[in-house]
Design an enzyme around this catalytic site. Structure first.
Site, PDB file in Angstrom:
ATOM      1  CG  ASN A   9      41.908  48.332  41.331  1.00  0.00           C
ATOM      2  OD1 ASN A   9      41.727  47.842  42.507  1.00  0.00           O
ATOM      3  ND2 ASN A   9      40.835  48.861  40.845  1.00  0.00           N
ATOM      4  CE  LYS A  11      38.919  46.731  39.030  1.00  0.00           C
ATOM      5  NZ  LYS A  11      38.017  46.703  37.771  1.00  0.00           N
ATOM      6  CG  HIS A  95      38.218  52.576  39.571  1.00  0.00           C
ATOM      7  ND1 HIS A  95      37.027  51.940  39.348  1.00  0.00           N
ATOM      8  CD2 HIS A  95      39.345  52.109  39.229  1.00  0.00           C
ATOM      9  CE1 HIS A  95      37.630  50.971  38.521  1.00  0.00           C
ATOM     10  NE2 HIS A  95      38.910  50.984  38.387  1.00  0.00           N
ATOM     11  CD  GLU A 166      39.244  54.105  35.377  1.00  0.00           C
ATOM     12  OE1 GLU A 166      39.241  53.047  35.880  1.00  0.00           O
ATOM     13  OE2 GLU A 166      38.262  54.855  36.057  1.00  0.00           O
ATOM     14  N   GLY A 172      37.057  45.736  32.325  1.00  0.00           N
ATOM     15  CA  GLY A 172      36.482  44.518  32.850  1.00  0.00           C
ATOM     16  C   GLY A 172      35.612  43.829  31.262  1.00  0.00           C
ATOM     17  CB  SER A 211      40.705  45.451  29.191  1.00  0.00           C
ATOM     18  OG  SER A 211      39.493  45.271  29.734  1.00  0.00           O
ATOM     19  N   GLY A 232      43.553  45.645  36.217  1.00  0.00           N
ATOM     20  CA  GLY A 232      42.703  45.098  37.121  1.00  0.00           C
ATOM     21  C   GLY A 232      42.797  43.388  37.152  1.00  0.00           C
ATOM     22  N   GLY A 233      41.867  42.888  36.265  1.00  0.00           N
ATOM     23  CA  GLY A 233      41.756  41.439  36.357  1.00  0.00           C
ATOM     24  C   GLY A 233      43.181  40.879  36.059  1.00  0.00           C
TER      25      GLY A 233
END
Length: 249
Positions: A9, A11, A95, A166, A172, A211, A232-233
């Protein structure tokens, strides 16, 4: 056998050069013996470009959001038919950032979930508790509320979908649930769905999103009810993302 999935994702990150380079690097590094279905979810405006960059069929495109109407006066929104035009396979619904920043409630999330399914794509239903909810012992209550919100259309509603756990407190933040904590909730979700349709529960893909990185992915993915990750990141770094993908057995 349950489908193994790792979805990135992105974002609201990247511009056209960055996203095209990123998806090309991921595709180059992924290899041909990947055990997981790999999906990338770029910002909506870049979905066509990312789709056109893919060459091998080893990666599919997904969307981060959808509006639950086919067409109409909904300024700024995208419908499932529009996403399907660009070969989106998966669509995120529920989400935590959509719930928090855009005040999407259970009813609206359920509408999105069924809108995606009605158009032949696969919704990834995101569920999870906040830190305060966890500390107050409400984790299972919140998860059940979020999962069961989409079940009104009958016992087959969890066929051809994915559920992503999640924990909001881990998104994050660099924090993550331990593999055992995550497994406990994944098993709870599978048991919950099993009360509606036991067969679908056994085949339901459950992925973890909180994460996920190359250091914790192997331990998370080794749990019996964790079938992959919503990343994510780390999905914004091709090497890190592919290392996570390769942790799938």
């Amino acid at each position: 056998m349950r489908q193994k999935i790792v979805a990135g994702n992105w974002k609201m990150n990247g511009q056209i050069q960055q996203v095209t380079e990123l998806v090309s690097q991921i595709e180059e590094l992924i290899g041909f013996d990947c055990a997981a279905q790999v999906a990338v979810m770029p910002p909506s405006i870049y979905i066509p470009k990312v789709r056109d960059c893919l060459r091998t069929g080893r990666i599919v495109v997904g969307a981060q959001n959808v509006y639950p109407k086919d067409y109409g006066a909904y300024t700024g929104e995208l419908s499932a038919p529009m996403l399907k035009d660009f070969d989106c396979r998966y669509v995120l619904v529920g989400h935590s950032e959509r719930r928090q920043f855009f005040h999407e409630d259970e009813n609206f999330v359920a509408q999105k979930f069924h809108h995606v399914k009605d158009h032949g794509m696969i919704p990834i239903l995101c569920v999870g508790e906040t830190l305060s909810e966890r500390e107050n012992g409400k984790t299972e209550q919140i998860i059940a509320q979020q999962v069961l919100a989409v079940s009104a259309k009958g016992k087959d509603c969890f066929r051809d979908c994915v559920v992503a756990y999640e924990p909001v407190w881990a998104i994050g933040t660099g924090k993550t649930a331990t593999p055992e904590q995550a497994q406990k909730i994944h098993q709870f979700i599978r048991d919950l769905v099993g009360e509606i349709n036991d067969s679908d529960a056994k085949h339901l893909t459950l992925i973890y999103g909180g994460s996920v990185n190359e250091n914790n992915a192997k331990a998370l993915f080794s749990m019996p009810d964790i079938d992959g990750g919503l990343v994510g990141g780390a999905s914004l770094n091709a090497k890190q993302f592919v290392e996570i993908v390769k942790c799938i057995n």
